[in-house]
Design a protein around this motif. Structure first.
Motif, short mmCIF file in Angstrom:
data_model
loop_
_atom_site.label_atom_id
_atom_site.label_comp_id
_atom_site.label_asym_id
_atom_site.label_seq_id
_atom_site.Cartn_x
_atom_site.Cartn_y
_atom_site.Cartn_z
N LYS A 1 0.82 -1.32 -0.08
CA LYS A 1 -0.04 -0.03 0.05
C LYS A 1 0.89 1.21 0.05
O LYS A 1 1.70 1.27 0.56
N ILE A 2 0.44 2.14 -0.76
CA ILE A 2 1.28 3.65 -0.76
C ILE A 2 0.27 4.65 -0.80
O ILE A 2 -0.97 4.58 -1.35
N TYR A 3 0.62 5.36 0.33
CA TYR A 3 -0.12 6.55 0.57
C TYR A 3 0.19 7.67 0.39
O TYR A 3 1.27 8.13 0.57
N LEU A 4 -0.52 8.43 -0.68
CA LEU A 4 0.17 9.86 -1.10
C LEU A 4 -0.75 11.12 -0.54
O LEU A 4 -2.00 10.87 -0.31
N THR A 5 -0.03 12.22 -0.25
CA THR A 5 -0.80 13.32 0.48
C THR A 5 -0.14 14.63 -0.13
O THR A 5 1.06 15.03 -0.57
N ASP A 6 -1.16 15.40 -1.08
CA ASP A 6 -0.59 16.62 -1.64
C ASP A 6 -0.56 17.67 -0.89
O ASP A 6 -0.86 17.75 0.30
N ILE A 7 -0.37 18.81 -1.64
CA ILE A 7 0.00 20.26 -0.64
C ILE A 7 -1.46 20.69 -0.10
O ILE A 7 -1.38 21.61 0.92
#
Length: 59
Positions: free
Chosen positions: A27-33
């Protein structure tokens, strides 16, 4: 800032302006600005620091 764009290995854009990436198994969790989050199943295969690109092979 040091935000990056995340792409699939097929070169389709997954998410822009990513500031944080967490990996937990496949699992890969991404968070943007802006704080938007996305969860993917896959493996990071390349990180291009010069072009601010991260490439993920999706499962």
């Amino acid at each position: 800032m040091c935000e990056s764009t995340v792409y699939s290995t097929e070169n389709s854009m997954i998410m822009e302006d990513v500031l944080n990436i967490k990996i937990d198994g496949n699992k890969i969790y991404l968070t943007d600005i802006l704080g938007m989050k996305k969860e993917l199943s896959g493996v990071i295969v390349e990180i291009d620091l010069d072009k601010h690109g991260i490439y993920i092979k999706l499962n």
